[in-house]
Design an enzyme around this catalytic site. Structure first.
Site, PDB file in Angstrom:
ATOM      1  N   ASP A  78      70.623 -80.224  21.955  1.00 23.10           N
ATOM      2  CA  ASP A  78      69.762 -79.037  22.043  1.00 23.10           C
ATOM      3  C   ASP A  78      68.993 -78.766  20.756  1.00 23.10           C
ATOM      4  OD1 ASP A  78      70.684 -78.625  24.652  1.00 23.10           O
ATOM      5  OD2 ASP A  78      72.373 -77.424  23.944  1.00 23.10           O
ATOM      6  N   LYS A 102      64.724 -81.765  21.218  1.00 21.94           N
ATOM      7  CA  LYS A 102      64.202 -83.131  21.425  1.00 21.94           C
ATOM      8  C   LYS A 102      63.067 -83.130  22.437  1.00 21.94           C
ATOM      9  CE  LYS A 102      68.326 -84.360  22.625  1.00 21.94           C
ATOM     10  NZ  LYS A 102      69.108 -83.159  22.249  1.00 21.94           N
ATOM     11  N   GLY A 109      69.583 -81.216  29.043  1.00 17.31           N
ATOM     12  CA  GLY A 109      68.591 -80.244  29.481  1.00 17.31           C
ATOM     13  C   GLY A 109      67.521 -80.169  28.416  1.00 17.31           C
ATOM     14  N   HIS A 110      66.326 -80.643  28.747  1.00 23.91           N
ATOM     15  CA  HIS A 110      65.247 -80.686  27.765  1.00 23.91           C
ATOM     16  C   HIS A 110      64.140 -79.739  28.225  1.00 23.91           C
ATOM     17  CE1 HIS A 110      66.668 -84.993  26.572  1.00 23.91           C
ATOM     18  NE2 HIS A 110      67.571 -84.075  26.386  1.00 23.91           N
ATOM     19  N   GLN A 112      71.496 -85.595  24.262  1.00 21.96           N
ATOM     20  CA  GLN A 112      72.648 -85.132  23.471  1.00 21.96           C
ATOM     21  C   GLN A 112      72.348 -85.278  21.965  1.00 21.96           C
ATOM     22  OE1 GLN A 112      73.622 -87.373  26.397  1.00 21.96           O
ATOM     23  NE2 GLN A 112      73.392 -85.418  27.410  1.00 21.96           N
TER      24      GLN A 112
HETATM   25  P1  GDP Z   1      66.860 -80.531  23.670  1.00 26.65           P
HETATM   26  O1  GDP Z   1      68.033 -80.636  24.587  1.00 26.65           O
HETATM   27  O2  GDP Z   1      67.111 -81.131  22.335  1.00 26.65           O
HETATM   28  O3  GDP Z   1      65.584 -81.010  24.287  1.00 26.65           O
HETATM   29  O4  GDP Z   1      66.678 -78.979  23.398  1.00 26.65           O
HETATM   30  P2  GDP Z   1      66.656 -77.804  24.505  1.00 26.65           P
HETATM   31  O5  GDP Z   1      65.381 -77.887  25.231  1.00 26.65           O
HETATM   32  O6  GDP Z   1      67.927 -77.809  25.284  1.00 26.65           O
HETATM   33  O7  GDP Z   1      66.742 -76.546  23.582  1.00 26.65           O
HETATM   34  C1  GDP Z   1      65.792 -76.325  22.612  1.00 26.65           C
HETATM   35  C2  GDP Z   1      65.103 -74.972  22.893  1.00 26.65           C
HETATM   36  O8  GDP Z   1      64.353 -74.634  21.756  1.00 26.65           O
HETATM   37  C3  GDP Z   1      64.124 -74.992  24.044  1.00 26.65           C
HETATM   38  O9  GDP Z   1      64.191 -73.751  24.710  1.00 26.65           O
HETATM   39  C4  GDP Z   1      62.766 -75.165  23.372  1.00 26.65           C
HETATM   40  O10 GDP Z   1      61.709 -74.581  24.115  1.00 26.65           O
HETATM   41  C5  GDP Z   1      62.993 -74.414  22.104  1.00 26.65           C
HETATM   42  N1  GDP Z   1      62.241 -74.852  20.930  1.00 26.65           N
HETATM   43  C6  GDP Z   1      61.938 -76.111  20.528  1.00 26.65           C
HETATM   44  N2  GDP Z   1      61.321 -76.100  19.329  1.00 26.65           N
HETATM   45  C7  GDP Z   1      61.230 -74.802  18.985  1.00 26.65           C
HETATM   46  C8  GDP Z   1      60.709 -74.122  17.827  1.00 26.65           C
HETATM   47  O11 GDP Z   1      60.233 -74.725  16.876  1.00 26.65           O
HETATM   48  N3  GDP Z   1      60.814 -72.765  17.807  1.00 26.65           N
HETATM   49  C9  GDP Z   1      61.379 -72.058  18.827  1.00 26.65           C
HETATM   50  N4  GDP Z   1      61.411 -70.738  18.725  1.00 26.65           N
HETATM   51  N5  GDP Z   1      61.863 -72.655  19.923  1.00 26.65           N
HETATM   52  C10 GDP Z   1      61.802 -74.000  19.992  1.00 26.65           C
HETATM   53  P1  IMO Z   2      70.814 -82.293  25.459  1.00 22.55           P
HETATM   54  O1  IMO Z   2      70.207 -83.637  25.802  1.00 22.55           O
HETATM   55  C1  IMO Z   2      74.295 -80.009  24.204  1.00 22.55           C
HETATM   56  C2  IMO Z   2      78.194 -81.461  25.531  1.00 22.55           C
HETATM   57  C3  IMO Z   2      78.972 -80.578  26.475  1.00 22.55           C
HETATM   58  C4  IMO Z   2      80.392 -80.900  26.031  1.00 22.55           C
HETATM   59  C5  IMO Z   2      80.305 -82.398  25.719  1.00 22.55           C
HETATM   60  C6  IMO Z   2      80.772 -83.290  26.850  1.00 22.55           C
HETATM   61  O2  IMO Z   2      70.209 -81.153  26.199  1.00 22.55           O
HETATM   62  O3  IMO Z   2      70.853 -82.097  23.983  1.00 22.55           O
HETATM   63  P2  IMO Z   2      79.642 -83.992  29.152  1.00 22.55           P
HETATM   64  O4  IMO Z   2      79.224 -83.152  30.333  1.00 22.55           O
HETATM   65  O5  IMO Z   2      78.543 -84.766  28.535  1.00 22.55           O
HETATM   66  O6  IMO Z   2      80.854 -84.836  29.439  1.00 22.55           O
HETATM   67  O7  IMO Z   2      80.142 -82.903  28.067  1.00 22.55           O
HETATM   68  O8  IMO Z   2      78.941 -82.669  25.446  1.00 22.55           O
HETATM   69  N1  IMO Z   2      76.826 -81.805  25.977  1.00 22.55           N
HETATM   70  C7  IMO Z   2      75.719 -81.279  25.452  1.00 22.55           C
HETATM   71  N2  IMO Z   2      75.567 -80.308  24.536  1.00 22.55           N
HETATM   72  N3  IMO Z   2      73.213 -80.641  24.711  1.00 22.55           N
HETATM   73  C8  IMO Z   2      73.352 -81.635  25.610  1.00 22.55           C
HETATM   74  O9  IMO Z   2      72.322 -82.386  26.020  1.00 22.55           O
HETATM   75  C9  IMO Z   2      74.647 -81.969  26.055  1.00 22.55           C
HETATM   76  N4  IMO Z   2      75.145 -82.864  26.935  1.00 22.55           N
HETATM   77  C10 IMO Z   2      76.477 -82.762  26.859  1.00 22.55           C
HETATM   78  O10 IMO Z   2      78.665 -79.228  26.307  1.00 22.55           O
HETATM   79  O11 IMO Z   2      80.659 -80.254  24.810  1.00 22.55           O
HETATM   80 MG    MG Z   3      69.238 -79.439  25.752  1.00 23.92          MG
END
Ligand code: GDP
Ligand code: IMO
Ligand code: MG
Length: 427
Positions: free
Chosen positions: A13, A16, A40-41, A223
């Site tokens: 999270d 990415k 979840g991206h 991840q």
């Molecule tokens: P990922 O799993 O690494 O793709 O990250 P996620 O999408 O799960 O979580 C990142 C969150 O941060 C998302 O809601 C993005 O829209 C948000 N985000 C990404 N870059 C920025 C930033 O520079 N500032 C803010 N405020 N939000 C951001």
């Molecule tokens: P993105 O791509 C954050 C975490 C789960 C748990 C551990 C194992 O959005 O960054 P799993 O279901 O993979 O066996 O769970 O890994 N986890 C993540 N945490 N971002 C993710 O993906 C994750 N995918 C798995 O919360 O701690």
């Molecule tokens: Mg994510």
């Protein structure tokens, strides 16, 4: 030739999806190579929010080829839903390719994930309950079913019958929960196979052909490094290889082809799920960052744990990934803090540790050593070049570079594509 791997440098999270979306403008192909719909991206384009779990974030550009490669574990129902969702939003999925070799996440995997977490009780991992661990277990045990199997009904039937028999015995005898019926599952999965047939490809051939032709290929890690099954905080990890080397195995590309590795670093730290987190903030300061940053999981909606930036975490990531650059995200979330802290290392039993500990019992007892830096107390979302950032924000970034030894190549100051400051040529 340009083959760029983007990995999460912390516990997932990091943003990415946003960084990949930004880089995708220049990419010809974007490849997902590990993980499954535990990821979840989130990508925001002109205030429209897209949430993706399996399909690479590059799909939002009309000309980019998107690949789900062999190393991903695919829940076909989720993938078909995601395809339908994108089409409904007016996004074409005609350029999506899916590896025949990718393993399937089956309904019994999700059930096994749940009973396993139940069994662990207070020691649970806090998985996403998507069946990811059990799917990779079956792959390693050589009883997994692959996407391409669905196009060979007799072969698929024989393998499914055998594995289902074993799973049903396990559910009944070890866990006392219901099992699954063969006929319904067989018919349903053959139908998924037909629906996915147009996307199937030998993706290693396609990716290597693109690299050979001089295309710009981007590998989208899911991840984060500290969730890697080898290099993460075992056992509180996922079951795949989010580190850069995972791109080679998960996509069928040799390491000599990779030209850059960018680590995505959230300007603070977050973690969802259980496991060690030395710089975690459990009081009001943590609540403040969580609320300001809307730190709730994209996949499960769980509140994310948050804490200060940890340079020991990042040095470990820089090393195991061979990181050539850092993309910092969410710097704007820290806008209203008076001061910021960065962990420079840890104290453990009276000694100073600079390296991230390998063993859980050590990690659980370390005490972070902090450095305090002044905050900037102004909104930075409109900054479009480094010089637009307040001096204190620039100093925070410079210290991050010093402590990791890796140059920053991009800074993100908001969710939208436009809130991005590239600092160099990225391909
Ligand atoms: P990922 O799993 O690494 O793709 O990250 P996620 O999408 O799960 O979580 C990142 C969150 O941060 C998302 O809601 C993005 O829209 C948000 N985000 C990404 N870059 C920025 C930033 O520079 N500032 C803010 N405020 N939000 C951001
Ligand atoms: P993105 O791509 C954050 C975490 C789960 C748990 C551990 C194992 O959005 O960054 P799993 O279901 O993979 O066996 O769970 O890994 N986890 C993540 N945490 N971002 C993710 O993906 C994750 N995918 C798995 O919360 O701690
Ligand atoms: Mg994510």
């Amino acid at each position: 030739m340009s083959a760029v791997v983007v990995v999460g440098a912390q516990w997932g999270d990091e943003g990415k999806g946003k960084v990949i979306d930004f880089l995708s403008e220049q990419a010809d192909m974007v490849v997902r190579h590990q993980g499954g719909n535990n990821a979840g991206h989130t990508v925001v384009v002109d205030d429209k929010v897209f949430k993706l779990h399996l399909i690479p974030s590059g799909i939002l550009y009309p000309d980019t080829v998107c690949v789900i490669a062999n190393g991903v574990v695919v829940d076909p129902a989720t993938l078909l839903d995601e395809i339908a969702y994108l089409r409904h939003e007016g996004v074409s999925t005609d350029r999506l390719l899916l590896s025949s070799q990718a393993h399937l996440v089956m309904p019994y995997h999700a059930r096994l994930d749940a009973v396993n977490e139940d069994r662990l009780g207070a020691h649970k991992l806090g998985t996403t309950l998507r069946g990811i661990g059990p799917a990779y277990m079956d792959k390693a045990a050589r009883v997994g079913l692959r996407v391409g199997d669905l196009l060979h009904p007799d072969y698929f039937a024989a393998r499914l019958r055998s594995v289902l028999e074993e799973k049903n015995r396990l559910f009944a005898r070890a866990y006392d929960v219901p099992g699954f019926e063969f006929d319904e599952m067989y018919e349903r999965y053959l139908a998924y196979g037909e629906a996915l047939r147009p996307f199937l490809a030998n993706t290693s051939v396609e990716i290597n052909r693109a690299i050979g032709a001089g295309d710009r290929v981007l590998f989208e890690g899911a991840q984060g490094t500290h969730l890697d099954i080898d290099h993460g905080t075992f056992p509180f990890v996922t079951s795949s290889h989010p580190v850069a080397g995972g791109a080679c195995i998960g996509a069928g590309v040799g390491p000599t082809k990779i030209t850059q590795v960018y680590g995505v670093v959230k300007a603070y730290t977050s973690r969802v799920g259980d496991g060690p987190f030395p710089t975690e903030l459990t009081g009001p300061q943590g609540d403040h960052i969580r609320e300001r940053g809307s730190e709730y999981g994209t996949t499960t909606g769980r509140p994310r744990r948050v804490g200060w930036l940890d340079s020991a975490v990042l040095r470990h990531s820089a090393r195991v990934n061979g990181m050539t650059g850092i993309a910092v995200t969410r710097l704007d979330v820290l806008d209203d803090l008076d001061e910021l802290r960065i962990a420079t290392g840890y104290r453990y039993q009276g000694a100073v540790l600079e390296d991230f500990p390998e063993m859980l019992p050590v990690l659980e007892q370390v005490e972070p050593l902090y450095e305090t830096l002044p905050g900037w107390r102004q909104s930075i979302g409109q900054a479009r070049k480094l010089g637009d950032l307040p001096k204190a924000a620039q100093a925070y970034l410079a210290r991050l570079e010093d402590l990791t030894g890796v140059p920053i190549v991009l800074v993100s100051v908001g969710r939208d594509r436009s809130n991005t400051i590239p600092l160099t040529e990225l391909f």
